[in-house]
Design a protein around this motif. Structure first.
Motif, mmCIF file in Angstrom:
data_model
loop_
_atom_site.group_PDB
_atom_site.id
_atom_site.type_symbol
_atom_site.label_atom_id
_atom_site.label_comp_id
_atom_site.label_asym_id
_atom_site.label_seq_id
_atom_site.Cartn_x
_atom_site.Cartn_y
_atom_site.Cartn_z
ATOM 1 N N ILE A 21 -20.201 -2.324 -16.168
ATOM 2 C CA ILE A 21 -20.297 -1.695 -17.560
ATOM 3 C C ILE A 21 -19.576 -0.273 -17.321
ATOM 4 O O ILE A 21 -18.738 -0.190 -18.287
ATOM 5 N N ASN A 22 -20.030 0.383 -16.544
ATOM 6 C CA ASN A 22 -19.451 1.837 -16.447
ATOM 7 C C ASN A 22 -17.922 1.744 -16.162
ATOM 8 O O ASN A 22 -17.103 2.422 -16.755
ATOM 9 N N GLU A 23 -17.472 0.852 -15.387
ATOM 10 C CA GLU A 23 -16.071 0.597 -14.964
ATOM 11 C C GLU A 23 -15.320 0.280 -16.243
ATOM 12 O O GLU A 23 -14.477 0.655 -16.633
ATOM 13 N N SER A 24 -15.936 -1.037 -17.146
ATOM 14 C CA SER A 24 -15.382 -1.624 -18.215
ATOM 15 C C SER A 24 -15.283 -0.575 -19.266
ATOM 16 O O SER A 24 -14.370 -0.528 -20.271
ATOM 17 N N LEU A 25 -16.192 0.507 -19.401
ATOM 18 C CA LEU A 25 -16.194 1.704 -20.244
ATOM 19 C C LEU A 25 -15.351 2.702 -20.193
ATOM 20 O O LEU A 25 -15.275 3.441 -20.999
ATOM 21 N N ALA A 26 -14.640 2.788 -19.044
ATOM 22 C CA ALA A 26 -13.977 3.876 -18.447
ATOM 23 C C ALA A 26 -12.736 4.022 -19.675
ATOM 24 O O ALA A 26 -12.470 5.333 -19.827
ATOM 25 N N THR A 27 -12.113 2.995 -19.826
ATOM 26 C CA THR A 27 -10.976 3.070 -20.617
ATOM 27 C C THR A 27 -11.394 3.398 -21.998
ATOM 28 O O THR A 27 -10.834 4.106 -22.797
ATOM 29 N N PHE A 28 -12.553 2.839 -22.585
ATOM 30 C CA PHE A 28 -13.119 3.144 -23.871
ATOM 31 C C PHE A 28 -13.521 4.576 -23.931
ATOM 32 O O PHE A 28 -13.317 5.283 -24.845
ATOM 33 N N ARG A 29 -14.000 5.173 -22.949
ATOM 34 C CA ARG A 29 -14.253 6.650 -23.135
ATOM 35 C C ARG A 29 -13.085 7.338 -23.097
ATOM 36 O O ARG A 29 -13.151 8.368 -23.921
ATOM 37 N N MET A 85 -18.006 8.880 -27.767
ATOM 38 C CA MET A 85 -18.645 8.454 -26.550
ATOM 39 C C MET A 85 -19.231 9.790 -26.253
ATOM 40 O O MET A 85 -20.422 9.740 -25.823
ATOM 41 N N ARG A 86 -18.785 10.720 -26.411
ATOM 42 C CA ARG A 86 -19.422 12.136 -26.344
ATOM 43 C C ARG A 86 -20.661 12.281 -27.303
ATOM 44 O O ARG A 86 -21.576 12.510 -27.056
ATOM 45 N N GLY A 87 -20.432 11.839 -28.460
ATOM 46 C CA GLY A 87 -21.534 11.857 -29.429
ATOM 47 C C GLY A 87 -22.662 10.850 -29.167
ATOM 48 O O GLY A 87 -23.736 11.209 -29.298
ATOM 49 N N PHE A 88 -22.250 9.720 -28.531
ATOM 50 C CA PHE A 88 -23.298 8.739 -28.007
ATOM 51 C C PHE A 88 -24.044 9.400 -26.636
ATOM 52 O O PHE A 88 -25.485 9.477 -26.792
ATOM 53 N N ALA A 89 -23.321 10.040 -25.967
ATOM 54 C CA ALA A 89 -23.873 10.848 -24.778
ATOM 55 C C ALA A 89 -24.683 12.028 -25.407
ATOM 56 O O ALA A 89 -26.059 12.216 -24.691
ATOM 57 N N GLN A 90 -24.358 12.771 -26.371
ATOM 58 C CA GLN A 90 -25.225 13.667 -26.810
ATOM 59 C C GLN A 90 -26.825 13.159 -27.450
ATOM 60 O O GLN A 90 -27.689 13.678 -27.322
#
Length: 121
Positions: free
Chosen positions: A13-21, A28-33
């Motif tokens: 999941i982390n690898e697949s989301l790398a390009t989305f990030r 993604m910054r908003g989701f992380a916050q």
């Protein structure tokens, strides 16, 4: 018994989301916050919040959620007894489908605990 590879799943999941990030850094910054603010210590401890998050993951049948939240709970020092008690509530509220994902959560717990245990001398 569940043979699901949660360690591999969360890595994937982390690898697949790398390009989305990279493509959607603001989202993604908003989701992380949101995640950081939601899981911060407050009236409830971070461990209790992670137990709630895992309960939602189990009852919503989200394997990725199970992997990420089991890992977080182990880092926070949760015990297997705490996990099992929370899973009993999941089964009570979610019935048979939650029971199936309870098996998955227990397997994830055991696999991740074994993977992080120090090697025997």
């Amino acid at each position: 018994m569940s043979t699901f590879d949660h360690i591999g799943l969360i890595q994937g999941i982390n690898e697949s989301l790398a390009t989305f990030r990279k493509a959607q850094p603001d989202a993604m910054r908003g989701f992380a916050q949101l995640a950081q603010a939601s899981m911060a210590e407050g009236a409830l401890t971070s461990k209790h919040k992670e137990l709630i998050a895992l309960a939602i993951g189990v009852t919503q049948r989200c394997s990725g959620c199970i992997g990420f939240h089991v890992k977080a709970l182990q880092k926070l020092g949760a015990t297997r007894a705490e996990l099992e008690e929370m899973l009993a509530v999941c089964v009570y509220m979610g019935g048979g489908p939650a029971l199936m994902y309870t098996a998955e959560a227990l397997k994830a717990w055991d696999t991740m605990a074994a993977a992080s245990a120090p090697a025997a001398a």
